[in-house]
Design an enzyme around this catalytic site. Structure first.
Site, short mmCIF file in Angstrom:
data_model
loop_
_atom_site.label_atom_id
_atom_site.label_comp_id
_atom_site.label_asym_id
_atom_site.label_seq_id
_atom_site.Cartn_x
_atom_site.Cartn_y
_atom_site.Cartn_z
N HIS A 107 -10.54 -5.86 -2.19
CA HIS A 107 -11.62 -5.65 -1.20
C HIS A 107 -12.75 -4.97 -1.97
O HIS A 107 -12.67 -3.78 -2.28
CB HIS A 107 -11.13 -4.77 -0.05
CG HIS A 107 -10.03 -5.42 0.75
ND1 HIS A 107 -10.25 -6.54 1.52
CD2 HIS A 107 -8.73 -5.12 0.90
CE1 HIS A 107 -9.13 -6.90 2.11
NE2 HIS A 107 -8.18 -6.05 1.75
N ASN B 165 1.99 -5.11 -3.22
CA ASN B 165 0.59 -5.41 -2.92
C ASN B 165 -0.18 -4.12 -2.62
O ASN B 165 0.31 -3.26 -1.88
CB ASN B 165 0.57 -6.31 -1.67
CG ASN B 165 -0.80 -6.90 -1.36
OD1 ASN B 165 -1.46 -7.45 -2.24
ND2 ASN B 165 -1.23 -6.77 -0.11
N GLU C 197 0.80 -1.24 0.00
CA GLU C 197 0.00 0.00 0.00
C GLU C 197 0.83 1.28 0.00
O GLU C 197 0.59 2.19 0.79
CB GLU C 197 -0.96 -0.01 1.20
CG GLU C 197 -1.89 -1.20 1.15
CD GLU C 197 -2.83 -1.31 2.36
OE1 GLU C 197 -2.84 -0.39 3.19
OE2 GLU C 197 -3.54 -2.32 2.45
N ASP D 273 -12.39 -10.07 -0.66
CA ASP D 273 -13.66 -10.14 0.07
C ASP D 273 -14.64 -9.21 -0.64
O ASP D 273 -14.23 -8.25 -1.29
CB ASP D 273 -13.53 -9.85 1.58
CG ASP D 273 -12.83 -8.56 1.92
OD1 ASP D 273 -12.69 -7.66 1.04
OD2 ASP D 273 -12.41 -8.39 3.08
N GLU E 97 -6.36 -10.43 -1.20
CA GLU E 97 -7.16 -10.18 0.00
C GLU E 97 -8.64 -10.13 -0.35
O GLU E 97 -9.39 -9.28 0.15
CB GLU E 97 -6.72 -8.87 0.68
CG GLU E 97 -5.25 -8.84 1.04
CD GLU E 97 -4.82 -7.58 1.79
OE1 GLU E 97 -5.69 -6.84 2.29
OE2 GLU E 97 -3.60 -7.35 1.87
O1 G3I Z 1 -3.94 -7.66 18.95
C1 G3I Z 1 -4.53 -6.45 19.47
C2 G3I Z 1 -5.15 -6.70 20.82
O2 G3I Z 1 -4.13 -7.07 21.71
C3 G3I Z 1 -5.86 -5.42 21.27
O3 G3I Z 1 -6.50 -5.67 22.47
C4 G3I Z 1 -6.88 -5.00 20.23
C5 G3I Z 1 -7.55 -3.69 20.58
O4 G3I Z 1 -7.90 -2.95 19.44
O5 G3I Z 1 -6.20 -4.81 19.01
C6 G3I Z 1 -5.60 -5.97 18.51
O6 G3I Z 1 -4.96 -5.67 17.31
C7 G3I Z 1 -5.81 -5.49 16.20
C8 G3I Z 1 -5.39 -6.46 15.11
O7 G3I Z 1 -6.15 -6.24 13.94
C9 G3I Z 1 -5.57 -7.91 15.53
O8 G3I Z 1 -6.91 -8.17 15.74
C10 G3I Z 1 -5.67 -4.07 15.71
O9 G3I Z 1 -6.19 -3.17 16.66
C11 G3I Z 1 -6.39 -3.89 14.41
O10 G3I Z 1 -6.07 -2.62 13.88
C12 G3I Z 1 -5.93 -4.93 13.42
O11 G3I Z 1 -6.65 -4.79 12.23
C13 G3I Z 1 -6.07 -5.38 11.09
C14 G3I Z 1 -5.77 -4.31 10.05
O12 G3I Z 1 -5.25 -4.92 8.88
C15 G3I Z 1 -4.75 -3.30 10.57
O13 G3I Z 1 -4.64 -2.24 9.74
C16 G3I Z 1 -7.05 -6.39 10.52
O14 G3I Z 1 -7.21 -7.48 11.44
C17 G3I Z 1 -6.55 -6.91 9.17
O15 G3I Z 1 -7.57 -7.65 8.56
C18 G3I Z 1 -6.19 -5.74 8.27
O16 G3I Z 1 -5.66 -6.29 7.09
C19 G3I Z 1 -5.32 -5.32 6.09
C20 G3I Z 1 -4.11 -5.87 5.36
O17 G3I Z 1 -3.07 -6.13 6.26
C21 G3I Z 1 -3.65 -4.91 4.27
N1 G3I Z 1 -4.74 -4.57 3.38
C22 G3I Z 1 -5.96 -4.11 4.01
C23 G3I Z 1 -6.43 -5.09 5.06
C24 G3I Z 1 -7.72 -4.64 5.67
O18 G3I Z 1 -7.56 -3.45 6.40
#
Ligand code: G3I
Length: 448
Positions: free
Chosen positions: A238, A202, A160, A267, A265
């Site tokens: 997405h 990507n 990105e 969906d 990715e």
């Molecule tokens: O692990 C912590 C946890 O300890 C904490 O309590 C909780 C509170 O918010 O956060 C948890 O971390 C989260 C993590 O996902 C794991 O669940 C983060 O806040 C959250 O921001 C994170 O989101 C991920 C996101 O990327 C981050 O930008 C999504 O799961 C994931 O699906 C998403 O994936 C991205 C790709 O990497 C790149 N392309 C877009 C895609 C969708 O946004």
């Protein structure tokens, strides 16, 4: 060239088949449709993957589906910078390693996501700039790619980095502010650390021909012309409730630059068109030989990052949705095989009943190469295998993964390691090695 969507090989008219053969396009299809996503994709040398997390490995319903349906996984979060280097220079690979081990135990490939990204950086990196950040970033690429060396099919080296909107230029970020060459520096470091992995750029909002995808296209073309190592482009996909009419054309133009394309990715917003859009995306990938695989960004709807969109292939109870069937049918309709997949016409023989066959795929550069060898079981399951490869004179094997070699020059023998000797009837496993000189051209022998 488009391949008929519903037609099987047997149904192609002789004339059309002759044209396709003359054009050097291999078509696969099967008398019996495969019944899982991974097996269906594998019929044309592709993978079908899912984003997952180590903490899900203990969820029985979830893992039953994952193990049954997919032949590739990617870490949704576990291999990102904040997860793997929470403090500068202190690396944590626990969750990434757990995912890799699981994949290896099931013969799945692993996509690596992601080495550098402006988001999900550890706080220490967010506070850096200039050469301190550049050095930290390249060190991160080197350390993580080295740790997982030989275990990752494709790395999202950079994620990105392009801006949304009409500029077609780079996104502003702390990494971008270290200098425009940060992306190529990352790719070069990744190639050195893991020469066997395909290296991808990507991004999202690249689901058709638009200013952003054209900016990326121009970068890839520039990289190819200057010898910057890049092997693939990831189109995240997405998607909402419509699909850009140039989706397939966009895949094709990247493929025409000489890189693989992966849908990384996928969906799709639930709504009237969800199943149709999933099918169209799958067909578009299947129609382009260099579109080598599709990954969906999660397994069951409630676990998706898109809360409320229900954008995945399975509902909360793990039931297959209409979108699932649409994808499966599109995969089973066939298409050109991917150039990376050894095909009988290229470099392997049909497996003998009860025996095995091997095919080689090369990724070469001036003075060296990596070879991926696919070992395919015949009509009986394998319990151990041995592959013989002739290394052209002047060259030598310098390292091997997922196999143990005897000798490094001339006739080199590779044997399975503990976790990949057992291959089910008709199934396959892959190992690889790196060598100097030019890669092997003769079909490898396989004995079981
Ligand atoms: O692990 C912590 C946890 O300890 C904490 O309590 C909780 C509170 O918010 O956060 C948890 O971390 C989260 C993590 O996902 C794991 O669940 C983060 O806040 C959250 O921001 C994170 O989101 C991920 C996101 O990327 C981050 O930008 C999504 O799961 C994931 O699906 C998403 O994936 C991205 C790709 O990497 C790149 N392309 C877009 C895609 C969708 O946004």
């Amino acid at each position: 060239m488009r391949i008929p969507r519903n037609g099987r090989f047997a149904l192609l008219s002789g004339a059309l088949a002759a044209v396709l053969v003359a054009a050097g396009i291999a078509i696969t299809g099967s008398a019996e449709a495969a019944t899982t996503l991974g097996a269906s994709a594998a019929q044309t040398g592709r993978y079908f993957g899912v984003a997952t997390s180590a903490f899900r490995l203990s969820d029985t319903n979830y893992m039953t589906i994952l193990n049954r349906e997919f032949n590739s996984i990617v870490a949704e979060n576990d291999m990102k910078w904040d997860a793997t280097e929470p403090q500068q220079g202190r690396f944590n690979y626990t969750n990434g390693d757990r995912l890799v081990s699981h994949a290896q135990s099931r013969g799945m490939t692993v996509r690596g996501h992601t080495l550098l990204w402006h988001a999900q950086q550890p706080s220490w990196a967010q506070g850096l700039s200039g050469s301190a950040l550049r050095n930290a970033a390249i060190n991160h690429v080197t350390q993580v790619a080295t740790h997982f060396r030989g275990k990752i099919h494709s790395w999202d080296v950079v994620n990105e980095a392009f801006a949304d909107g009409g500029s077609g230029g780079r996104r502003d970020s702390n990494l971008q502010r270290t200098g425009n060459d940060w992306i190529e520096a990352a790719f070069r470091a990744a190639r050195t650390a893991d020469p066997g992995a395909k290296l991808c750029y990507n991004d999202y909002n690249t689901d058709g021909i638009n200013a952003k995808s054209t900016g990326i296209y121009n970068m890839v073309r520039d990289f190819k012309s200057r010898g910057v190592p890049i092997d693939c482009v990831g189109l995240q996909s997405h998607l909402g409730t419509t699909l850009d009419s140039t989706y397939q054309q966009n895949i094709q133009r990247f493929a025409d630059l000489g890189v693989d394309v992966q849908i990384t990715e996928l969906d799709v917003q639930q709504g009237g068109n969800q199943a149709n859009i999933y099918a169209s995306v799958t067909r578009a990938c299947m129609a382009v030989a260099r579109c080598t695989g599709i990954t969906v960004w999660g397994l069951r709807d409630p676990e998706s990052w898109r809360t409320g969109a229900n954008p995945l292939l399975f509902d909360g109870n793990g039931n297959k949705k209409a979108a699932y069937t649409a994808v499966l049918n599109a995969l089973n309709a066939g298409g050109p095989t991917t150039p990376g997949s050894p095909s009988p016409s290229a470099s392997s023989q049909p497996p003998a009943p009860g025996g095995c066959s091997a095919g080689v795929t090369l990724n070469s550069w001036n003075g060296g190469y990596t070879a991926t060898i696919r070992v395919t079981a015949g009509s009986g399951a394998l319990n151990g295998w041995t592959v013989g490869v002739i290394i052209p004179s002047g060259g030598a094997v310098t390292s091997a993964w997922n196999a143990k070699n005897t000798g490094t020059t001339g006739q080199v023998t590779f044997r399975n390691v503990s976790y990949n000797g057992q291959v089910p009837a008709g199934g396959y496993t892959e190992f690889g090695f790196q060598g100097t000189g030019t890669g092997p051209t003769a079909t490898p022998s396989c004995t079981a």
